[in-house]
Every structure is written in C-alpha cells, then in structure tokens.
Design a protein around this motif. Structure first.
Motif, mmCIF file in Angstrom:
data_model
loop_
_atom_site.group_PDB
_atom_site.id
_atom_site.type_symbol
_atom_site.label_atom_id
_atom_site.label_comp_id
_atom_site.label_asym_id
_atom_site.label_seq_id
_atom_site.Cartn_x
_atom_site.Cartn_y
_atom_site.Cartn_z
ATOM 1 N N THR A 37 -29.828 5.558 28.013
ATOM 2 C CA THR A 37 -29.037 6.518 28.802
ATOM 3 C C THR A 37 -28.252 6.091 29.810
ATOM 4 O O THR A 37 -28.931 5.006 30.399
ATOM 5 N N CYS A 38 -27.215 6.502 29.883
ATOM 6 C CA CYS A 38 -26.518 6.029 31.038
ATOM 7 C C CYS A 38 -26.178 7.051 32.127
ATOM 8 O O CYS A 38 -25.877 8.186 31.806
ATOM 9 N N PRO A 39 -26.910 6.683 33.434
ATOM 10 C CA PRO A 39 -26.620 7.879 34.412
ATOM 11 C C PRO A 39 -25.212 8.054 34.803
ATOM 12 O O PRO A 39 -25.325 9.178 35.717
ATOM 13 N N TYR A 40 -24.278 7.494 34.678
ATOM 14 C CA TYR A 40 -23.033 7.727 35.007
ATOM 15 C C TYR A 40 -22.153 8.855 34.450
ATOM 16 O O TYR A 40 -21.809 10.025 34.523
ATOM 17 N N CYS A 41 -22.247 8.437 32.727
ATOM 18 C CA CYS A 41 -21.653 9.238 31.887
ATOM 19 C C CYS A 41 -22.685 10.312 31.255
ATOM 20 O O CYS A 41 -22.304 11.374 30.494
ATOM 21 N N LYS A 42 -23.905 10.174 31.581
ATOM 22 C CA LYS A 42 -24.910 11.158 30.998
ATOM 23 C C LYS A 42 -25.090 11.027 29.444
ATOM 24 O O LYS A 42 -25.580 12.080 29.276
ATOM 25 N N VAL A 73 -23.351 -3.025 28.472
ATOM 26 C CA VAL A 73 -22.231 -2.287 28.682
ATOM 27 C C VAL A 73 -22.317 -0.893 28.049
ATOM 28 O O VAL A 73 -22.599 -0.611 26.661
ATOM 29 N N CYS A 74 -22.276 0.301 28.762
ATOM 30 C CA CYS A 74 -22.269 1.784 28.153
ATOM 31 C C CYS A 74 -21.063 1.881 27.246
ATOM 32 O O CYS A 74 -19.900 1.549 27.825
ATOM 33 N N PRO A 75 -21.380 2.270 26.119
ATOM 34 C CA PRO A 75 -20.023 2.284 25.231
ATOM 35 C C PRO A 75 -19.213 3.379 25.632
ATOM 36 O O PRO A 75 -18.006 3.520 25.369
ATOM 37 N N ARG A 76 -19.696 4.424 26.501
ATOM 38 C CA ARG A 76 -18.786 5.477 26.670
ATOM 39 C C ARG A 76 -17.961 5.376 28.009
ATOM 40 O O ARG A 76 -16.897 5.488 28.245
ATOM 41 N N CYS A 77 -18.546 4.680 29.225
ATOM 42 C CA CYS A 77 -18.203 4.481 30.235
ATOM 43 C C CYS A 77 -18.138 3.096 30.734
ATOM 44 O O CYS A 77 -17.382 3.014 32.084
ATOM 45 N N PHE A 78 -18.596 2.299 30.382
ATOM 46 C CA PHE A 78 -18.636 0.870 30.401
ATOM 47 C C PHE A 78 -19.241 0.341 31.858
ATOM 48 O O PHE A 78 -19.012 -0.631 32.408
ATOM 49 N N SER A 79 -20.358 1.373 32.230
ATOM 50 C CA SER A 79 -21.224 0.920 33.113
ATOM 51 C C SER A 79 -21.930 -0.224 32.597
ATOM 52 O O SER A 79 -22.120 -0.409 31.306
ATOM 53 N N THR A 80 -22.078 -1.293 33.458
ATOM 54 C CA THR A 80 -22.996 -2.389 33.231
ATOM 55 C C THR A 80 -24.626 -2.080 33.480
ATOM 56 O O THR A 80 -24.718 -1.138 34.385
#
Ligand SMILES: [Zn+2]
Length: 277
Positions: A37-42, A73-80
């Motif tokens: 899970t990515c906390p930036y794009c949820k 890398v998050c596939p949606r928002c590219f957070s690392t």
C-alpha cells in the motif's frame, strides 16, 4: 543521443506531464493488488516497481538508501520506499500535519511536495537546482524555484521545518550547505537531512580526484555523488551546530513489522532529524 533525450525533443513538457499522468493511472490498474500500500496515493498493489541503481560498491558497502530495490516505486504516484518511510515518520513522530508551519522543501520528492502543498496549515516553499542527468523531466515543476543549497535565498531564522533529502551527497561543499540550512532555520526548529549512508564505514569516504561519472559510479555508487557518508555523518551534523536525533523504522517509527512489508520500506534506513538549538 539517449532515448529519453529524444523523447524530450518530441514531446513538450506540458503534454509530457499529461501523458505521464495517464500512464500512471494505467499502471495502477495493471499492478492492482493487496500486498503493498502507498500512503501517498492510498492505492494497493500486488507489487511495486523496481528502482535504484545496481553497482557493486552499493552492495559491498551496504549503502542504505541507494541500490537496486525490487519493490521500490509506487506504480500510481511513483513514491519510493524512502518517500513512504518519510510519510510514516512525519505522520507518527511529528505534528507537521496539525500545526501552522512555514516549511522549506529542498529538491522536493514529487509525492511529498504534492502532499505538503495540499495541507492548509503549511506555508510551503520549495526549490531545486534542476541538475542534469535526471529522467524525471516530466515531473510537475509548479512552485519550484531555482535554488542552490549552498546559497539559500532566504533570511536568517525563516523556517519552522526544512526537508532536504538526498541532496548533501551531491554537494562538494556540504559544510556550506549545512551552514545555510542552519542559518535559515528558526531556533528550536528542525530539519530532516536524509543521505545514502554506509554504516560499514566509520569515516565518510571522499576523494576529490574521483570526478568522472564512471568513477563516481564505481566508487560512490551513483554518477553524480561526491562521497559516501559513513558513521561520522552524525558528527558532521553536530559540527554544523545541530543536535541530532536518529529514528529507526523498526524501533521508533512503525509499531508492527507487517507495516514495514505493507508499505515496502527499508527497515535499515534511519531518519536523521537535526534541531537548531
Ligand atoms: Zn502511490
């Protein structure tokens, strides 16, 4: 000419940003899942994208915050992984999302910039040197001014919080950069200063005869790094006048080991927070 440079010539910046956004939406669907899970794009994914460089020196010296990562890398928002760790540090250990703060974000991580900009309690300033060699050309550069960290264009005692991650390892005169960060920070205020670091090295490794991109890759693990920080990084921060606090993901930031896997962060990556007395 590299392919990425050719693309830049054909696709103008604004259109590039749009295409990139569409591509990210598609990737989020393709990688949809429950493991990460990515906390930036949820959003949640079955896997994250790989990222980082793979040079022998990175493994040999165990440079934390560098190197090739399978789920990075998050596939949606590219957070690392680094960005996601920072999110949880800020959320769990600070009140940055609650109180009124004037924040300076140097060389902004895209996902963190978007998040901080969306916070009504934060007066947000950001700058970057826009150095060559990064393929993140189509990042949204709104609000980012041209800024040299060794000559920060603000008055003394101006900011409540400064975030300046993965910058110092690029700066020949890192002492000057630290003194500038110290200068523009208010007394009793804090800054986050992440760098790639090898805890196998007692002393920071820097050899000013290593100047070509190839040699820098070989000795430092990235074409534009000018040193590898070692255990004495804390001491360097103290010499600049700061009080240093180090937070470990496992001990200090997350309460469950499952979360370290869920958010795909590096459990070895400590967060370095400095306080101006
Ligand atoms: Zn994301």
């Amino acid at each position: 000419m590299k392919i990425s440079n050719k693309i830049k010539k054909i696709i103008p910046y604004k259109l590039g940003v749009k295409i990139r956004g569409g591509w990210q939406k598609l990737m989020a669907v393709y990688y949809k899942g429950t493991k990460y899970t990515c906390p930036y794009c949820k959003k949640s994914f079955r896997k994250m994208l790989p990222g980082g460089f793979d040079f022998p020196v990175i493994k040999e010296k165990n440079i934390i915050g560098g190197g090739y990562r399978k789920n990075d890398v998050c596939p949606r928002c590219f957070s690392t992984d680094r960005d996601r760790l920072i999110y949880w540090f800020l959320k769990n250990k600070t009140d940055i999302f609650e109180k009124k703060y004037k924040v300076l974000h140097i060389a902004p991580e895209g996902c963190l910039k978007a998040l901080l900009l969306s916070q009504k309690n934060i007066e947000y300033y950001t700058g970057d040197k826009f150095t060559k060699g990064y393929n993140a050309y189509y990042y949204d550069r709104n609000d980012v001014i041209l800024m040299d960290v060794t000559n920060i264009p603000y008055k003394n005692n101006e900011f409540d919080i400064i975030i300046c991650n993965h910058v110092l390892e690029h700066i020949i005169d890192d002492k000057k950069a630290l003194s500038e960060i110290f200068r523009v920070l208010k007394p009793n205020a804090w800054a986050m200063l992440q760098v790639p670091i090898s805890l196998k090295l007692d002393k920071t490794f820097q050899d000013d005869t290593i100047i070509t991109p190839k040699d820098r890759e070989k000795y430092y693990g990235q074409f534009d790094h000018v040193r590898i920080y070692g255990k004495d990084y804390k001491q360097k921060l103290e010499e600049a006048g700061f009080k240093v606090e180090i937070f470990n993901p496992v001990k200090d930031i997350f309460t469950s080991e499952d979360d370290i896997i869920k958010y795909a962060v590096n459990p070895e990556e400590n967060i370095y927070i400095v306080h101006k007395p």
